[in-house]
Design an enzyme around this catalytic site. Structure first.
Site, short mmCIF file in Angstrom:
data_model
loop_
_atom_site.label_atom_id
_atom_site.label_comp_id
_atom_site.label_asym_id
_atom_site.label_seq_id
_atom_site.Cartn_x
_atom_site.Cartn_y
_atom_site.Cartn_z
N THR A 274 1.12 -1.11 0.04
CA THR A 274 -0.15 -0.52 -0.03
C THR A 274 0.55 1.32 -0.61
OG1 THR A 274 -2.49 -0.97 1.12
CG2 THR A 274 -1.59 1.51 1.29
N CYS B 267 -7.74 -7.18 1.99
CA CYS B 267 -8.64 -6.03 2.30
C CYS B 267 -9.79 -4.95 2.67
CB CYS B 267 -7.48 -4.77 1.70
SG CYS B 267 -6.20 -4.80 1.50
#
Length: 407
Positions: free
Chosen positions: A72, A326
């Site tokens: 990320t 996620c």
């Protein structure tokens, strides 16, 4: 109870050799790599050795590797860094509708800061068209960011062709290779990319560490962190030495074992796909049938909820997922499946099976033993039971009672 782990796209167990190397830097070699004394020099030496291993794994040079906290952060650094340094040159960014949220949400955030974002559609396999990329390019395009392989359906994108297109137009190219790194062979030169994202915990390394490849000469600006001079002024903050050492070792082992593991995983994957799609009704493979990751099988099951399947599998000792880890807490169907044209009600019935180096054919056999009864039981309990019966048998209880179909 038998325990089977089929969720390797979410995370992988740390390999023993990786854990052993990390332990030394949690205890004896604990120095800060920016310190000039012996302890700091020892830490610095191993950080640079890890940088060399990661660079070698993707065909880069060590000074093109920046260590981060994971995929990320690397995606954010890549996209923000290119956008901010090129904003006076152009403000257009191209991406796809099936990107990881680390990319999708980053470009959407930039859209609120004056950038224009084109989100390209995908076909029924979740693949981006090179022609669509070419058609989307304008004289203001500064970045193309498209993932190498999709985390939810396993489709491998035509990054080599897109990278070549981007280079011919003088446009910076980034790819998120978190899922493909260590699973399929590639080099950054072959792909033609300027920035590339990897993560440690997808290749049997530790969580909380990753890397960003930045090709030498790429216009990029550090815009997320402000602090010290670590990572050659590209990423401030004390380096996670144990994590970096672990990533380096994991990358080294992943490339060493890539071919043998891919062959092992393909054999498991192909048997799983064949048996599930032939022995269970109203099941479809999602993603490309051949251009997919060697360890990846994903399906939609009609007339059933994916969450119910996952809970039932868990009760039998099998760990799987319904898509990206996620977004597993969301009640919304996968944005990837919806982008592929799969209806909401079917997208809700998806599961993802991602295999790992320790899985065996016995694991596949066990899954094939328990899955059909689970599907049958859940379909019988489904609030869509009348629709299910009609679809499967051509009639339903209401039809039988009234002599005509009410559906």
């Amino acid at each position: 109870m038998r325990r089977v782990y089929f969720d390797h796209s979410a995370t992988t167990p740390v390999r023993p050799d990786v854990a052993d190397e990390m332990c030394a830097f949690l205890k004896e070699n604990f120095g800060n790599p920016t310190s000039l004394h012996y302890f700091g020099r020892q830490a610095r030496k191993e950080v640079e050795a890890a940088r060399e291993k990661v660079a070698a794994a993707i065909g880069a040079t060590p000074n093109e590797i920046v260590f981060t906290s994971g995929g990320t952060e690397s995606d954010n650094m890549a996209i923000h860094g290119v956008a901010m340094i090129n904003k006076n040159k152009g403000n257009h960014i191209i991406t796809s509708a099936v990107e990881h949220h680390a990319v999708i949400n980053t470009v959407k955030a930039l859209g609120k800061e004056g950038f224009t974002v084109t989100i390209l559609p995908v076909d029924k396999y979740g693949m981006v068209s090179v022609d669509d990329v070419a058609a989307a390019i304008t004289d203001k395009t500064i970045l193309i960011t498209i993932m190498h392989a999709n985390n939810e359906v396993g489709t491998i994108m035509p990054i080599k062709e897109i990278g070549s297109l981007a280079r011919s137009k003088g446009i910076t190219m980034h790819t998120d290779a978190v899922q493909s790194f260590g699973k399929i062979p590639f080099s950054v030169e072959e792909l033609g990319v300027d920035l590339l994202t990897i993560s440690g915990h997808k290749i049997y390394g530790p969580k909380g560490v990753g890397a960003l490849y930045i090709r030498k000469g790429t216009r990029w600006k550090q815009s997320l962190f402000h602090g010290g001079a670590q990572e050659r002024l590209r990423r401030a903050g004390t380096e996670n030495v144990p994590g970096i050492v672990g990533l380096g070792k994991a990358a080294e082992l992943a490339i060493r074992d890539l071919q043998s593991e891919a062959e092992h995983l393909k054999a498991l994957r192909d048997r799983l796909i064949h048996e599930v799609t032939t022995k269970i009704d109203y099941v479809k493979l999602t993603g490309h049938p051949t251009m997919r990751l060697p360890n990846h099988a994903s399906f939609t099951f009609e007339f059933i909820e994916g969450e119910s399947m996952l809970l039932s599998l868990d009760l039998k000792g099998v760990a799987a997922s319904s898509g990206s880890a996620c977004t597993s807490g969301s009640l919304e169907p996968s944005h990837v499946l919806l982008a592929m044209g799969i209806p909401h009600e079917i997208a809700h019935g998806s599961i993802r099976i991602t295999l790992g180096r320790d899985n065996t054919m016995e694991d596949i056999d066990y899954f094939l033993e328990i899955m059909p009864p689970i599907v049958n039981r859940l379909r019988a309990m489904s609030p869509l039971d009348q629709e299910t019966e009609f679809a499967i048998n051509g009639s339903c209880d209401a039809c039988k009672a009234h002599g005509s179909c009410k559906m």
